[in-house]
Design a protein around this motif. Sequence first.
Motif, PDB file in Angstrom:
ATOM      1  N   GLU B  19      46.507  34.077  42.836  1.00 54.77           N
ATOM      2  CA  GLU B  19      45.867  34.671  41.665  1.00 54.77           C
ATOM      3  C   GLU B  19      44.400  34.256  41.602  1.00 54.77           C
ATOM      4  N   ASP B  21      41.585  33.858  39.190  1.00 52.04           N
ATOM      5  CA  ASP B  21      41.119  33.775  37.804  1.00 52.04           C
ATOM      6  C   ASP B  21      40.165  32.598  37.682  1.00 52.04           C
ATOM      7  N   GLU B  22      39.854  32.221  36.467  1.00 55.51           N
ATOM      8  CA  GLU B  22      38.879  31.147  36.257  1.00 55.51           C
ATOM      9  C   GLU B  22      39.349  29.840  36.911  1.00 55.51           C
ATOM     10  N   PHE B  56      47.016  38.837  41.271  1.00 57.80           N
ATOM     11  CA  PHE B  56      46.398  39.017  39.954  1.00 57.80           C
ATOM     12  C   PHE B  56      44.904  38.725  40.068  1.00 57.80           C
ATOM     13  N   MET B  57      44.116  39.506  39.351  1.00 58.71           N
ATOM     14  CA  MET B  57      42.687  39.215  39.274  1.00 58.71           C
ATOM     15  C   MET B  57      42.150  39.733  37.937  1.00 58.71           C
ATOM     16  N   ASP B  58      41.273  38.948  37.316  1.00 57.55           N
ATOM     17  CA  ASP B  58      40.609  39.437  36.107  1.00 57.55           C
ATOM     18  C   ASP B  58      39.108  39.503  36.352  1.00 57.55           C
ATOM     19  N   SER B  59      38.310  39.634  35.295  1.00 59.83           N
ATOM     20  CA  SER B  59      36.874  39.843  35.496  1.00 59.83           C
ATOM     21  C   SER B  59      36.180  38.638  36.118  1.00 59.83           C
ATOM     22  N   THR B  60      36.818  37.475  36.037  1.00 55.87           N
ATOM     23  CA  THR B  60      36.246  36.312  36.717  1.00 55.87           C
ATOM     24  C   THR B  60      36.146  36.589  38.214  1.00 55.87           C
ATOM     25  N   ILE B  62      35.658  39.439  39.588  1.00 54.99           N
ATOM     26  CA  ILE B  62      34.522  40.351  39.809  1.00 54.99           C
ATOM     27  C   ILE B  62      33.231  39.536  39.915  1.00 54.99           C
ATOM     28  N   HIS B  87      47.114  46.944  40.702  1.00 53.96           N
ATOM     29  CA  HIS B  87      46.331  46.580  39.514  1.00 53.96           C
ATOM     30  C   HIS B  87      44.971  45.999  39.899  1.00 53.96           C
ATOM     31  N   ILE B  91      41.071  47.427  38.965  1.00 51.92           N
ATOM     32  CA  ILE B  91      39.959  46.649  38.405  1.00 51.92           C
ATOM     33  C   ILE B  91      38.729  46.742  39.319  1.00 51.92           C
TER      34      ILE B  91
END
Lengths: 144, 105
Positions: B19, B21-22, B56-60, B62, B87, B91
């Motif tokens: 994953e 993320d931050e 999983f990846m969020d805007s962090t 990016i 997913h 993004i």
Amino acid sequence: MEKQEFDNKFSMSLDAKHINEGFARSMVATFCVQLNASISEINDIKTAVSEAVTNSIVHGYNGNDGEILIFVGLRKNVAYIKISDKGIGIKDITKARQPFYTTKSSQERSGMGFTLMESFMDKLNVYNNSYGGVTVEMSKEIKQ
Amino acid sequence: MEIKYSLQGNVLQANLRGELDEYTAEYVRLSLDTLLKDISCVSSAQLVLDFSGVSFMDSTGIGVLLGRYNKFSKKDISMFIKNPQGHVDRILKMTGIYDIMPKIG
């Protein structure tokens, strides 16, 4: 959101630590599975929660100790999620919600957190609390 | 997050698994920046980020990619993203990352 009655709900409080981000989004997503959410909908919720929790840790508490409160309420086929902190708040919420806007560009922030929350959830409301910090309220209808 | 590398000719492939993320971002930043030193001497080097194992990846994530693009492009190293999952792919597409790091595979 508190005034609404829910079919089922849960709340939790956790330390504002990066290691808790994965736990927070997984807990919320797992709770929402009971609405027969699809994998895509679950991923939408996970991402939105991750963004809100990261904002609280990075911007609200600026990496310092703090507490994040998470509430999830389910009513019919809608998931309501509320994430609050008691950090420094947001000076200009309208600006903060603009795509690519960030106050921490030197830290390689994309400024896309609120944009992703808005894209993946049906409704998003962000406000500074009277007692300090920020609350993010969002909801998503699960297409059953 | 786990990153494994393989070099074939001028193409360095980094396989990311886990994953993004931050919590894992700093590890990814440091790992890829270390690579930059190693492949700077390779002529017409290309970096392929295999995202098939990124669950999983969020805007962090990016932000991490934009930061690496800024560094790698200064050394004329092209970057590509390979096989992102549903997913994560969404993004990457939404945020316009493919304009600077084309999707392959």
